[in-house]
Design an enzyme around this catalytic site. Sequence first.
Site, PDB file in Angstrom:
ATOM      1  N   CYS A  19     -45.068  19.508  -3.949  1.00 16.95           N
ATOM      2  CA  CYS A  19     -45.334  19.877  -2.549  1.00 16.95           C
ATOM      3  C   CYS A  19     -44.293  19.245  -1.637  1.00 16.95           C
ATOM      4  O   CYS A  19     -43.430  18.486  -2.080  1.00 16.95           O
ATOM      5  CB  CYS A  19     -46.734  19.439  -2.136  1.00 16.95           C
ATOM      6  SG  CYS A  19     -46.910  17.643  -2.040  1.00 16.95           S
ATOM      7  N   CYS A  22     -43.996  15.500  -1.681  1.00 18.45           N
ATOM      8  CA  CYS A  22     -43.173  14.966  -2.777  1.00 18.45           C
ATOM      9  C   CYS A  22     -41.726  14.825  -2.317  1.00 18.45           C
ATOM     10  O   CYS A  22     -41.055  13.819  -2.609  1.00 18.45           O
ATOM     11  CB  CYS A  22     -43.229  15.889  -3.989  1.00 18.45           C
ATOM     12  SG  CYS A  22     -44.853  16.047  -4.757  1.00 18.45           S
ATOM     13  N   ASP A 380     -11.192  35.592  19.017  1.00 18.10           N
ATOM     14  CA  ASP A 380      -9.737  35.487  18.968  1.00 18.10           C
ATOM     15  C   ASP A 380      -9.216  36.933  19.003  1.00 18.10           C
ATOM     16  O   ASP A 380      -9.938  37.859  18.628  1.00 18.10           O
ATOM     17  CB  ASP A 380      -9.322  34.790  17.672  1.00 18.10           C
ATOM     18  CG  ASP A 380      -7.825  34.862  17.451  1.00 18.10           C
ATOM     19  OD1 ASP A 380      -7.082  34.475  18.366  1.00 18.10           O
ATOM     20  OD2 ASP A 380      -7.407  35.312  16.373  1.00 18.10           O
ATOM     21  N   ASP A 553      -9.814  33.632  12.769  1.00 15.87           N
ATOM     22  CA  ASP A 553      -9.346  33.860  11.407  1.00 15.87           C
ATOM     23  C   ASP A 553      -9.594  32.675  10.484  1.00 15.87           C
ATOM     24  O   ASP A 553      -9.336  32.751   9.291  1.00 15.87           O
ATOM     25  CB  ASP A 553      -7.865  34.248  11.391  1.00 15.87           C
ATOM     26  CG  ASP A 553      -6.967  33.140  11.942  1.00 15.87           C
ATOM     27  OD1 ASP A 553      -7.420  31.988  12.041  1.00 15.87           O
ATOM     28  OD2 ASP A 553      -5.802  33.438  12.253  1.00 15.87           O
ATOM     29  N   ASP A 557      -7.403  29.191  14.065  1.00 21.73           N
ATOM     30  CA  ASP A 557      -8.450  28.904  15.045  1.00 21.73           C
ATOM     31  C   ASP A 557      -9.405  27.807  14.590  1.00 21.73           C
ATOM     32  O   ASP A 557     -10.482  27.645  15.161  1.00 21.73           O
ATOM     33  CB  ASP A 557      -9.260  30.182  15.324  1.00 21.73           C
ATOM     34  CG  ASP A 557      -8.389  31.291  15.885  1.00 21.73           C
ATOM     35  OD1 ASP A 557      -7.691  31.040  16.874  1.00 21.73           O
ATOM     36  OD2 ASP A 557      -8.395  32.386  15.319  1.00 21.73           O
TER      37      ASP A 557
END
Length: 667
Positions: A19, A22, A380, A553, A557
């Site tokens: 669960c 845990c 861009d 790209d 950038d």
Amino acid sequence: MDKNNSRQKIVLPIAGMHCASCAILLERSLQKVKGVRQANVNYATEKAIILTEKSVEKEALITAVKRAGYQVVEKIDKEKEIVKLKRRFEKSLFFSWPQLLPMMMLLSPTLPLWPILTLTTLWVGRGFYQSAWAALRLKSFNMDSLIAVGTLAAFIMGYWETAAFLITFISLGKWLEARAKNQTSTAIKKLMKLQSRREIKRGELVLVKPGESFPADGVVVSGWSTVNEAMITGESLPVEKKVGDEVIGGTLNQNGSLTFRATRVGEETMLAQIIRLVEEAQSSKAPIQALADKVAGVFVPVILGLAVATLVGWLIMGAGWNWAITAAIAVVVIACPCALGLATPTALMVGIGIGAERGILIKGGEPLEMTAKVKMVIFDKTGTLTEGKPKVTGVLANQKSKTKILRIAASLERYSEHPLAKAIVAKNKQPYLPVKNFQALPGMGVSGEISGQKYFLGRADGQTGVVLRQDKKNLGTILITDTLKKEAKGVIKELKRQKIKAMMITGDNRLTAELIARQAGIEKKAVWAEILPADKAQIVKNFRRRGVMMVGDGINDAPALAEADVGIAMGSGTDIAREAGEIVLLKDDLRDVIKALELARATMNKIRQNLFWAMIYNLLGIPIAARLFSFAGIVLRPEIAGLAMVFSSVSVVTNSLLLRRVKLETK
């Protein structure tokens, strides 16, 4: 995987978690190890991602996992685990079903056989008690603590069939939950099936016939064919491949035979990088999960407290021991932090998987959540909004001939990777001139000496092209155009429809920038032109925390992508692991930006639904189990409460799987 020179990232597959509690228990245990900076344990993916100092040994982390009562395994075999859980349910059912007979008035419930059958059923489910004991040794509780308390209390008080059927129903739920969880990793399984079983060495020449898959990444050295890359990039149309073109391991050769030279093999391949990226992304946490983690962290002690309050309350009100104890046991077993723990990660696993299948790689829960909140998108220009393949359309000569101007410009630009440089080099048909003292001026142009004369080639002021200067003399202008991508206009229109502001940023001159913006449908006031690379990042940074997405790209950038709330890197090729973008689009298709936005919103909506129903389940289920509505004839037996508990988890996972029906369509 190293994050920087002083830290490392270690991923451990964990077995034995039952669960969300845990996972939290494991995180606490791992964080106690000296040198651990951050531990993230995901219950749904059954993995721990630990960020540590480089000095931390993996063995120290494994010891911490064992101390918490769990195991580190080489690889989680989910199919094997499902079979194991199914057998546990079948064994539990075999030993518990005879106890239905007293309820059917066929045998006396005092038959000595019943406690023996119940004990056998509890032994079949001993994993719950082992897990509860491990948690207790660490002075903590988990979901199994509730199961252990509920079933042992029922057995001690003589409610044998209740204890037996609790284990049986919970075992059924765990089996169904595991089956459902296994379906959330469909995308990873599909990708793994594409991996080659062949041993290929870097530099080796490999012949791939029609109908065969490429066993590694490489470059075509002979032949011609079309290749189906849909399984990797999501591109539905076959891609033509000829000598010099790159091929991706796992993609399918269709028509002709191709011989390629392997350049990336094994863990270096694009496919291996994608699998690794998606696995880590699916194991990450979204910020919205913090609430569920906080609730799960205190859930079990609170439930045990409510069970005691239920017992005492009913006794004070004059109810008998049988009524009070049965109500208290029902409270213990109906409570479910598992549903809360599964609400976010299962939806993330499905959402990120869907993206991967369609060539949209989302690098974790946080970028996915941020994408759903995007209010503005900055594009861009070159290679993002435009094709990125500019062409020389003319030369305006002032001092020299057009051919001479083009030859000088090409000689200066021959070693540059800039798209404008490539266009100039491609247009020139004359031999190159030797260049001395070459300099690249970021965002401005290039300079160098030819035959003792110093030349500068840079962007034109107010013109669509670049200017060649000798000292201060303007020799001429090379006119260059770059065409808008065919889908760009539709994407900008769709963003506007969704009330998302579209903007553009470029180092190109303003005239060119405004022309492209006008063609795309971006407002003139939303255009930044003649911006140096370093300044791009600052502009994007100014919009941080306001839901800004940067699309570029992924190389030029990178600083701007890193500064955005969400950075999208387009057309990343085979180097996806080093991209600055938090989302990588494997196709050079702007429509995938819209798909990423839609997928993120759909996933977040599914997470909110899951959290809502998990909360509502507990808010309504606990009072019903406590028999607070008994005046209306609503009374819940503990074993039925247990069945309701496990099906709450199954319903959350099933709801997450419905994400696969989402349609990501763009015009």
